[in-house]
Design a protein around this motif. Structure first.
Motif, PDB file in Angstrom:
ATOM      1  N   LEU A  63       0.843  -1.197   0.000  1.00  0.00           N
ATOM      2  CA  LEU A  63       0.000   0.000   0.000  1.00  0.00           C
ATOM      3  C   LEU A  63       0.877   1.247   0.000  1.00  0.00           C
ATOM      4  O   LEU A  63       1.714   1.417   0.887  1.00  0.00           O
ATOM      5  CB  LEU A  63      -0.906   0.006   1.226  1.00  0.00           C
ATOM      6  CG  LEU A  63      -1.966  -1.096   1.298  1.00  0.00           C
ATOM      7  CD1 LEU A  63      -2.671  -1.065   2.635  1.00  0.00           C
ATOM      8  CD2 LEU A  63      -2.967  -0.944   0.161  1.00  0.00           C
ATOM      9  N   PHE A  64       0.701   2.075  -0.994  1.00  0.00           N
ATOM     10  CA  PHE A  64       1.387   3.365  -1.049  1.00  0.00           C
ATOM     11  C   PHE A  64       0.430   4.405  -0.482  1.00  0.00           C
ATOM     12  O   PHE A  64      -0.570   4.759  -1.105  1.00  0.00           O
ATOM     13  CB  PHE A  64       1.788   3.700  -2.486  1.00  0.00           C
ATOM     14  CG  PHE A  64       2.854   2.802  -3.033  1.00  0.00           C
ATOM     15  CD1 PHE A  64       4.195   3.159  -2.959  1.00  0.00           C
ATOM     16  CD2 PHE A  64       2.529   1.582  -3.609  1.00  0.00           C
ATOM     17  CE1 PHE A  64       5.184   2.320  -3.451  1.00  0.00           C
ATOM     18  CE2 PHE A  64       3.513   0.738  -4.112  1.00  0.00           C
ATOM     19  CZ  PHE A  64       4.844   1.116  -4.023  1.00  0.00           C
ATOM     20  N   ASP A  67       0.172   7.581   5.241  1.00  0.00           N
ATOM     21  CA  ASP A  67       0.312   7.129   6.620  1.00  0.00           C
ATOM     22  C   ASP A  67       1.360   6.034   6.710  1.00  0.00           C
ATOM     23  O   ASP A  67       1.354   5.097   5.919  1.00  0.00           O
ATOM     24  CB  ASP A  67      -1.021   6.588   7.150  1.00  0.00           C
ATOM     25  CG  ASP A  67      -2.100   7.657   7.158  1.00  0.00           C
ATOM     26  OD1 ASP A  67      -1.745   8.823   7.402  1.00  0.00           O
ATOM     27  OD2 ASP A  67      -3.270   7.322   6.898  1.00  0.00           O
ATOM     28  N   VAL A  68       2.231   6.179   7.702  1.00  0.00           N
ATOM     29  CA  VAL A  68       3.240   5.145   7.952  1.00  0.00           C
ATOM     30  C   VAL A  68       2.598   4.060   8.800  1.00  0.00           C
ATOM     31  O   VAL A  68       2.102   4.314   9.892  1.00  0.00           O
ATOM     32  CB  VAL A  68       4.471   5.728   8.664  1.00  0.00           C
ATOM     33  CG1 VAL A  68       5.459   4.627   9.019  1.00  0.00           C
ATOM     34  CG2 VAL A  68       5.141   6.775   7.790  1.00  0.00           C
ATOM     35  N   VAL A  69       2.590   2.851   8.275  1.00  0.00           N
ATOM     36  CA  VAL A  69       2.001   1.722   8.989  1.00  0.00           C
ATOM     37  C   VAL A  69       3.102   1.006   9.752  1.00  0.00           C
ATOM     38  O   VAL A  69       4.133   0.656   9.184  1.00  0.00           O
ATOM     39  CB  VAL A  69       1.303   0.759   8.006  1.00  0.00           C
ATOM     40  CG1 VAL A  69       0.662  -0.395   8.766  1.00  0.00           C
ATOM     41  CG2 VAL A  69       0.265   1.508   7.182  1.00  0.00           C
ATOM     42  N   ARG A  70       2.877   0.787  11.038  1.00  0.00           N
ATOM     43  CA  ARG A  70       3.884   0.129  11.875  1.00  0.00           C
ATOM     44  C   ARG A  70       3.376  -1.231  12.333  1.00  0.00           C
ATOM     45  O   ARG A  70       2.239  -1.370  12.785  1.00  0.00           O
ATOM     46  CB  ARG A  70       4.230   0.989  13.089  1.00  0.00           C
ATOM     47  CG  ARG A  70       4.868   2.320  12.726  1.00  0.00           C
ATOM     48  CD  ARG A  70       5.160   3.142  13.969  1.00  0.00           C
ATOM     49  NE  ARG A  70       5.723   4.433  13.596  1.00  0.00           N
ATOM     50  CZ  ARG A  70       7.010   4.673  13.427  1.00  0.00           C
ATOM     51  NH1 ARG A  70       7.876   3.690  13.594  1.00  0.00           N
ATOM     52  NH2 ARG A  70       7.448   5.864  13.087  1.00  0.00           N
ATOM     53  N   HIS A  71       4.229  -2.241  12.187  1.00  0.00           N
ATOM     54  CA  HIS A  71       3.914  -3.583  12.667  1.00  0.00           C
ATOM     55  C   HIS A  71       4.954  -3.974  13.704  1.00  0.00           C
ATOM     56  O   HIS A  71       6.152  -3.882  13.446  1.00  0.00           O
ATOM     57  CB  HIS A  71       3.939  -4.600  11.513  1.00  0.00           C
ATOM     58  CG  HIS A  71       3.022  -4.261  10.393  1.00  0.00           C
ATOM     59  ND1 HIS A  71       1.667  -4.458  10.464  1.00  0.00           N
ATOM     60  CD2 HIS A  71       3.258  -3.733   9.166  1.00  0.00           C
ATOM     61  CE1 HIS A  71       1.104  -4.067   9.332  1.00  0.00           C
ATOM     62  NE2 HIS A  71       2.057  -3.623   8.528  1.00  0.00           N
ATOM     63  N   THR A  72       4.499  -4.412  14.874  1.00  0.00           N
ATOM     64  CA  THR A  72       5.408  -4.881  15.911  1.00  0.00           C
ATOM     65  C   THR A  72       5.363  -6.397  15.944  1.00  0.00           C
ATOM     66  O   THR A  72       4.294  -6.996  16.059  1.00  0.00           O
ATOM     67  CB  THR A  72       5.028  -4.310  17.287  1.00  0.00           C
ATOM     68  OG1 THR A  72       5.063  -2.887  17.218  1.00  0.00           O
ATOM     69  CG2 THR A  72       6.004  -4.800  18.360  1.00  0.00           C
ATOM     70  N   ILE A  83       8.518  -2.884  12.404  1.00  0.00           N
ATOM     71  CA  ILE A  83       8.758  -2.747  10.971  1.00  0.00           C
ATOM     72  C   ILE A  83       7.823  -1.658  10.448  1.00  0.00           C
ATOM     73  O   ILE A  83       6.615  -1.711  10.689  1.00  0.00           O
ATOM     74  CB  ILE A  83       8.506  -4.068  10.233  1.00  0.00           C
ATOM     75  CG1 ILE A  83       9.514  -5.125  10.698  1.00  0.00           C
ATOM     76  CG2 ILE A  83       8.611  -3.886   8.732  1.00  0.00           C
ATOM     77  CD1 ILE A  83       9.313  -6.481  10.076  1.00  0.00           C
ATOM     78  N   CYS A  84       8.384  -0.712   9.767  1.00  0.00           N
ATOM     79  CA  CYS A  84       7.584   0.399   9.239  1.00  0.00           C
ATOM     80  C   CYS A  84       7.356   0.216   7.743  1.00  0.00           C
ATOM     81  O   CYS A  84       8.276  -0.136   7.013  1.00  0.00           O
ATOM     82  CB  CYS A  84       8.293   1.729   9.468  1.00  0.00           C
ATOM     83  SG  CYS A  84       8.621   2.069  11.206  1.00  0.00           S
ATOM     84  N   GLU A  85       6.142   0.462   7.327  1.00  0.00           N
ATOM     85  CA  GLU A  85       5.825   0.444   5.899  1.00  0.00           C
ATOM     86  C   GLU A  85       5.641   1.884   5.451  1.00  0.00           C
ATOM     87  O   GLU A  85       4.591   2.486   5.647  1.00  0.00           O
ATOM     88  CB  GLU A  85       4.550  -0.367   5.636  1.00  0.00           C
ATOM     89  CG  GLU A  85       4.756  -1.860   5.763  1.00  0.00           C
ATOM     90  CD  GLU A  85       3.593  -2.646   5.187  1.00  0.00           C
ATOM     91  OE1 GLU A  85       3.030  -2.210   4.176  1.00  0.00           O
ATOM     92  OE2 GLU A  85       3.253  -3.682   5.768  1.00  0.00           O
ATOM     93  N   SER A  86       6.671   2.439   4.869  1.00  0.00           N
ATOM     94  CA  SER A  86       6.609   3.787   4.333  1.00  0.00           C
ATOM     95  C   SER A  86       6.688   3.702   2.814  1.00  0.00           C
ATOM     96  O   SER A  86       6.875   2.626   2.249  1.00  0.00           O
ATOM     97  CB  SER A  86       7.776   4.625   4.871  1.00  0.00           C
ATOM     98  OG  SER A  86       9.009   4.070   4.418  1.00  0.00           O
TER      99      SER A  86
END
Length: 267
Positions: A63-64, A67-72, A83-86
């Motif tokens: 997904l572009f 918002d930065v999506v963060r997964h712990t 882990i950040c999805e930027s």
């Protein structure tokens, strides 16, 4: 024993004890810091290696978004990492999927303007990955399209869709079964044409290539820098065989086969 001798012995003993403690602390410092740095490096690898495509069992969504999506996630020994999805990491992830092609890459894209993706496609061709690209005829040579650059390389096949219907697809198939079969037929045909190879004695029997599981990437994303940097876009990545097969069938309806030997073999 006089007091002076006892004092010397006590001082020497204290010096040895202190020195041993200092040495122990220095050892623990460097050992644990090295161990910690190795763990951090492994964690960095976990962050960088966002995808595991070893077994090619892929079901993923890129997904572009702004918002930065963060997964712990938790890794042994009970340590949490984030882990950040930027946009930057998702661009890296997209290109990593493209770079994972081992045999074939079939691209059906309305628009290709990303010079970085074009460079990766060229590198794949140089590694003997068979590349085919279908683009819309109206957008193929509109700047900053990379199609003209890609067509300069003989190992990259490019066709423009000349039908009246707009070719608005945005998908690619990596190591599709039908594409690999096509590559093997072309290779066999080329070897038959090359008389010289018939007289060469192989010192080693040809190794059988390992089976490769294909996958497809499809979504709203054109391969353009603007789309990856500025737009809200999505890409679904899957190795589900039925889905891969349907996309391969769609690609075949758009690709015009020019090799007569291949056409007769595939019929």
């Amino acid at each position: 024993m006089d007091w002076k001798s006892a004092r010397i012995i006590l001082t020497a003993t204290a010096t040895v004890v202190v020195a041993s403690q200092v040495a122990k602390k220095i050892y623990n410092y460097f050992f644990h810091s090295r161990k910690s740095s190795q763990a951090d490096a492994n964690n960095d690898d976990s962050c960088c290696e966002l995808i595991n495509i070893k077994n090619r069992e892929i079901n993923d969504v890129i997904l572009f978004s702004d918002d930065v999506v963060r997964h712990t996630i938790r890794i042994p020994p009970n340590r949490d990492i984030t882990i950040c999805e930027s946009r930057e990491l998702n661009c890296f992830k997209l290109i990593k999927y493209i770079k994972s092609a081992r045999e074939t890459l079939d691209v059906c894209m309305y628009l290709i303007t990303s010079s970085e993706i074009a460079e990766q496609i060229i590198r794949l061709g140089q590694k003997h990955v068979l590349v085919r690209i279908v683009v819309d005829s109206d957008m193929a040579y509109t700047p900053p399209s990379q199609i003209k650059k890609l067509k300069e390389y003989s190992f990259i096949e490019v066709q423009t869709n000349n039908k009246s219907i707009l070719m608005h697809h945005k998908f690619c198939i990596i190591d599709g079964p039908k594409a690999i079969k096509r590559k093997n037929i072309l290779k066999s045909y080329a070897e038959k044409l090359n008389v010289h190879t018939q007289h060469i004695k192989l010192t080693k029997p040809p190794t059988k290539p390992k089976p490769v599981r294909g996958f497809v990437m499809s979504g709203s994303l054109n391969w353009s820098t603007h789309a990856m940097v500025s737009n809200h876009e999505s890409v679904i990545v899957t190795s589900h065989s039925n889905i891969v097969s349907k996309f391969e069938k769609e690609f075949e309806t758009l690709w015009v086969e020019n090799e007569p030997a291949l056409v007769s073999s595939m019929c």
